[in-house]
Design a protein around this motif. Sequence first.
Motif, PDB file in Angstrom:
ATOM      1  N   ASN A 278      10.502  -2.295  -3.256  1.00 26.35           N
ATOM      2  CA  ASN A 278       9.682  -3.857  -3.152  1.00 26.35           C
ATOM      3  C   ASN A 278       7.847  -3.507  -2.598  1.00 26.35           C
ATOM      4  O   ASN A 278       7.050  -4.785  -2.449  1.00 26.35           O
ATOM      5  N   ILE A 279       7.594  -2.714  -2.301  1.00 24.72           N
ATOM      6  CA  ILE A 279       6.450  -2.676  -1.816  1.00 24.72           C
ATOM      7  C   ILE A 279       5.784  -2.852  -2.943  1.00 24.72           C
ATOM      8  O   ILE A 279       5.627  -1.816  -4.493  1.00 24.72           O
ATOM      9  N   ASP A 280       4.537  -4.021  -2.809  1.00 25.86           N
ATOM     10  CA  ASP A 280       4.187  -4.110  -3.999  1.00 25.86           C
ATOM     11  C   ASP A 280       2.288  -3.311  -4.904  1.00 25.86           C
ATOM     12  O   ASP A 280       1.801  -3.952  -4.362  1.00 25.86           O
ATOM     13  N   THR A 281       2.749  -2.135  -4.258  1.00 20.92           N
ATOM     14  CA  THR A 281       0.977  -0.990  -4.415  1.00 20.92           C
ATOM     15  C   THR A 281       1.744   0.047  -4.885  1.00 20.92           C
ATOM     16  O   THR A 281       2.839   0.140  -4.621  1.00 20.92           O
ATOM     17  N   PRO A 282       0.945   0.838  -6.416  1.00 14.31           N
ATOM     18  CA  PRO A 282       1.651   1.889  -7.000  1.00 14.31           C
ATOM     19  C   PRO A 282       1.051   3.087  -6.248  1.00 14.31           C
ATOM     20  O   PRO A 282       1.399   4.055  -6.400  1.00 14.31           O
TER      21      PRO A 282
END
Length: 316
Positions: A278-282
């Motif tokens: 769910n962490i919204d960063t590449p």
Amino acid sequence: MRKLLKGTGYTLLILFVLFNTMTAFNAYKLTHFYNRNEIDSTPHAGGLHTAGVIFFGQKSYKSLLKDVPATPYDTFTVITPDHVSLAGWHIRPDTVINGTVLLFHGHAGCRSDVVKEADAFHRMGYDVYLVDFRAHGVSEGNVCTVGYDESKDVKALYDYALAKGADKKRMVLWGISMGAATVMKAVSDFDLKPGKLILEMPFGSLLDAVKGRLHIMQLPPEPLSTFLTFWGGTEQGFWAFGHKPWEYARKINCPVLLQWGIHDPRVTEAETHHIFQNIDTPHKTLIKYANSGHESLYKKEPGKWQTVVGEFLQQQ
């Protein structure tokens, strides 16, 4: 037959009320920490005392400050947005400042618990701040909401460090267990913009955290976890089932290092992967420690921790 059904109904109702009463008392005790002079230290024994502890719960002490930083430090006080006074330490760097690290300890702990990590960041050339959460260590208050209101504590230290000259683009928020979950909630609630996050074994939801605690106590998770979660939140004025760090993860948009010990009895691998997904960063990394449980990864596997964290901090 009617009398039998009526009697059974009354019995079930009485058991339901007693179970709710017991879990409400225990939830209250699990969310409160007391100064040592507020707890009766007289030794007790016998079945009646044991039964009382099971039904009403047992008061817990605030953790004492034991370990202190290895290098000179300053003591400071910071006030949260809801007017709680927190006590902390500031370790100034000896070398060129690489940035600022804010450290947040776990449930029932205090800043002494994360001193080794603080010293490690100091040796890496970082300006380091660490505080006792509300109701922990020597900070004000007795009520702990397991990260819900403590997000204001993270916000307070974040603002304090900025006021002292920290650059948010080079600021790292580090947290362990409840501290990591609280950091995630603070980033979500207050739209904090740190440069990086290091999260060690955060729980996926408060309900899962309660299940984890029951697991290490060798108690059945259901229905106890549901009732304890409900009463813990109700008594403190929030919907505890909505306290979900894996949901807060969606608002994180800076580089993240998520770390977890394979032998963790409290936080599951499934929770960890749910958060990571769910962490919204590449720019995110998940590291697992083969010899660690729910404990300080630095103390358990210092070589690996220093290598992984050092490389993560050097990434552009």
